[in-house]
Design a protein around this motif. Structure first.
Motif, PDB file in Angstrom:
ATOM      1  N   UNK A  98       0.835  -1.198   0.000  1.00  0.00           N
ATOM      2  CA  UNK A  98       0.000   0.000   0.000  1.00  0.00           C
ATOM      3  C   UNK A  98       0.872   1.252   0.000  1.00  0.00           C
ATOM      4  N   UNK A  99       0.350   2.303  -0.616  1.00  0.00           N
ATOM      5  CA  UNK A  99       1.100   3.546  -0.731  1.00  0.00           C
ATOM      6  C   UNK A  99       1.382   4.133   0.646  1.00  0.00           C
ATOM      7  N   UNK A 100       2.606   4.601   0.841  1.00  0.00           N
ATOM      8  CA  UNK A 100       3.018   5.172   2.120  1.00  0.00           C
ATOM      9  C   UNK A 100       2.104   6.316   2.548  1.00  0.00           C
ATOM     10  N   UNK A 104       0.339   7.447   6.337  1.00  0.00           N
ATOM     11  CA  UNK A 104       0.386   8.765   6.975  1.00  0.00           C
ATOM     12  C   UNK A 104      -1.022   9.294   7.253  1.00  0.00           C
ATOM     13  N   UNK A 105      -1.990   8.871   6.463  1.00  0.00           N
ATOM     14  CA  UNK A 105      -3.378   9.300   6.654  1.00  0.00           C
ATOM     15  C   UNK A 105      -4.178   8.327   7.510  1.00  0.00           C
ATOM     16  N   UNK A 106      -3.476   7.341   8.115  1.00  0.00           N
ATOM     17  CA  UNK A 106      -4.089   6.348   9.008  1.00  0.00           C
ATOM     18  C   UNK A 106      -5.071   5.430   8.287  1.00  0.00           C
ATOM     19  N   UNK A 107      -4.978   5.366   6.969  1.00  0.00           N
ATOM     20  CA  UNK A 107      -5.791   4.403   6.226  1.00  0.00           C
ATOM     21  C   UNK A 107      -5.237   2.998   6.420  1.00  0.00           C
ATOM     22  N   UNK A 108      -3.918   2.900   6.535  1.00  0.00           N
ATOM     23  CA  UNK A 108      -3.233   1.643   6.807  1.00  0.00           C
ATOM     24  C   UNK A 108      -2.328   1.845   8.015  1.00  0.00           C
ATOM     25  N   UNK A 201      12.327   9.105   6.525  1.00  0.00           N
ATOM     26  CA  UNK A 201      12.566   8.321   7.746  1.00  0.00           C
ATOM     27  C   UNK A 201      11.865   8.946   8.943  1.00  0.00           C
ATOM     28  N   UNK A 202      11.869  10.273   9.030  1.00  0.00           N
ATOM     29  CA  UNK A 202      11.151  10.933  10.122  1.00  0.00           C
ATOM     30  C   UNK A 202       9.655  10.638  10.022  1.00  0.00           C
ATOM     31  N   UNK A 203       9.116  10.682   8.822  1.00  0.00           N
ATOM     32  CA  UNK A 203       7.697  10.364   8.631  1.00  0.00           C
ATOM     33  C   UNK A 203       7.404   8.918   9.024  1.00  0.00           C
ATOM     34  N   UNK A 204       8.321   8.008   8.719  1.00  0.00           N
ATOM     35  CA  UNK A 204       8.133   6.607   9.088  1.00  0.00           C
ATOM     36  C   UNK A 204       8.019   6.440  10.596  1.00  0.00           C
TER      37      UNK A 204
END
Length: 421
Positions: A98-100, A104-108, A201-204
């Motif tokens: 799934x797309x990253x 970030x949008x809490x979909x996954x 990496x910070x977003x991860x």
């Protein structure tokens, strides 16, 4: 005709053909179609905003040279110039990735912190291989990654903007991910890629953008001039220890507020340094992918299973640990010391001896004596264990050894020695 229709045939430069089946998605550069080729079903990216001949020639050269590593969903064939444009063929994205952006949008959601470290290691490994070939990505952003949430395995997509180091692809990219020197007009290169990698990496690990705090939240309209300030001339890390004017805002940036305090100190310190003024202004001082992998290995070494609630938690050191989930305190009973690395031994923990994303050791509980921990060999190589009395025992894959102070383990083909403390 810049859009294709079902049933249309596109011709490849190697003599093959691709027949359009259906549209899969579209973006700023073009449309992706599912197509039937001589090799089976594939994906075709077709440019609706046709790039120039230089872009076409560079794409053909990248196809000839092949993918830097397996994490890239790399272009395989290029089409002829027809129907007013051109495109390229790549493999279809596998099921379960799934797309990253969706994470970030809490979909996954990642199923574990372990999966996040796997994703981080694989992204670093991919860009290390890319830069080793003298290439730079130039349009790195959250849409370039598809991730499997259980394992953390990564696919890097949209690789058509890869150009030799220092050359400009002509694709501007997203300012939120550009290095500040690129935002202010310089050409992208491997050093600007390293900045974009640090942002990813910070977003991860934190789930929010490292430069979008109070300043961005208070901006009534994010026009291009404002973007150039926030991501270029006035860029400021949201966790800058010396300037609190761009701190995360409660209710707006909940992820970083929750995750930042729980990260191991080595990771917090690395982000503070990497997003500090010195490295923002001096691109050549930014961490390499190999250096980032060493940091992530240390983070992985600090990830354990809480003995109280059974959930993953980060630790800093072997004593006085407190679970970030149940908030109970606990001590680490034993440590496996490998050179400068201190690997905590707690029930259920997975240990990595080398740099890859495959665990080599599982810490389990002795079924007959629950006070005793065992190390299970889940690697593909034999270990030898030396006791303080001078005896040696071989531990084959699938076998176990006791966790006892003073034992020295030589991990087969890894050529690494560890001592249980």
């Amino acid at each position: 005709m810049l859009e294709l229709k079902k049933g249309m045939t596109v011709h490849l430069t190697d003599g093959g053909t691709a027949v359009v089946e259906k549209e899969l998605g579209r973006g700023g550069q073009g449309i992706v179609y599912a197509v039937k080729t001589d090799s089976g079903m594939m994906a075709l990216k077709w440019y609706t905003d046709r790039p120039d001949d230089r872009f076409y020639d560079n794409l053909a050269e990248n196809i000839k040279n092949g993918a830097p590593s397996d994490v890239f969903l790399w272009p395989l064939h290029i089409t002829r110039k027809e129907y007013g444009s051109f495109g390229y063929i790549m493999k279809l994205r596998p099921e379960g990735y799934y797309e990253f952006t969706g994470f970030l949008r809490a979909k996954y959601r990642f199923e574990s912190y372990h999966a996040i470290t796997v994703a981080a290691m694989e992204i670093c490994e991919g860009f290390k291989a890319l830069h080793a070939q003298g290439l730079s990505y130039q349009d790195l952003n959250d849409g370039n990654f598809f991730i499997e949430p259980k394992t953390g395995h990564v696919l890097i997509v949209d690789n058509d903007n890869v150009f030799p180091h220092g050359e400009k692809s002509g694709i501007k990219g997203k300012m939120r991910y550009m290095a500040p020197e690129v935002v202010t007009g310089q050409n992208p290169n491997a050093h600007s890629d390293k900045f974009s990698l640090a942002v990813i990496l910070f977003l991860l690990f934190c789930g929010n953008h490292p430069f979008e705090g109070a300043r961005v939240a208070s901006c009534p309209c994010m026009e291009e001039d404002a973007e150039r300030r926030f991501y270029g001339s006035e860029i400021l890390f949201i966790c800058d220890p010396d300037d609190s004017s761009n701190r995360p805002v409660r209710g707006v940036h909940p992820n970083v507020i929750r995750h930042w305090p729980n990260l191991p100190g080595i990771l917090r310190r690395t982000f503070i340094t990497e997003f500090g003024k010195d490295r923002l202004l001096n691109p050549t001082r930014r961490l390499t992918e190999l250096q980032w992998q060493s940091v992530i290995m240390a983070v992985r070494d600090n990830l354990v299973i809480c003995p109280h609630c059974g959930e993953e938690t980060y630790i800093d050191g072997a004593s006085g640990c407190r679970c970030m989930n149940c908030r109970h305190s606990f001590d680490i009973p034993s440590i496996l010391q490998i050179e400068k690395r201190s690997l905590a031994l707690t029930k259920g923990n997975l240990l990595y001896i080398d740099r890859d994303e495959v665990p080599d050791v599982e810490v389990i509980q002795d079924k007959s004596d629950k006070s005793m921990l065992l190390l299970k060999n889940i690697s593909g190589t034999k270990w030898s264990v030396d006791t303080p009395s001078g005896r040696t025992k071989i531990v084959s894959p699938g076998e176990v050894m006791p966790v006892k102070k003073g034992l020295i383990v030589t991990f087969g083909s890894f050529n690494k020695k560890g001592t249980i403390l």
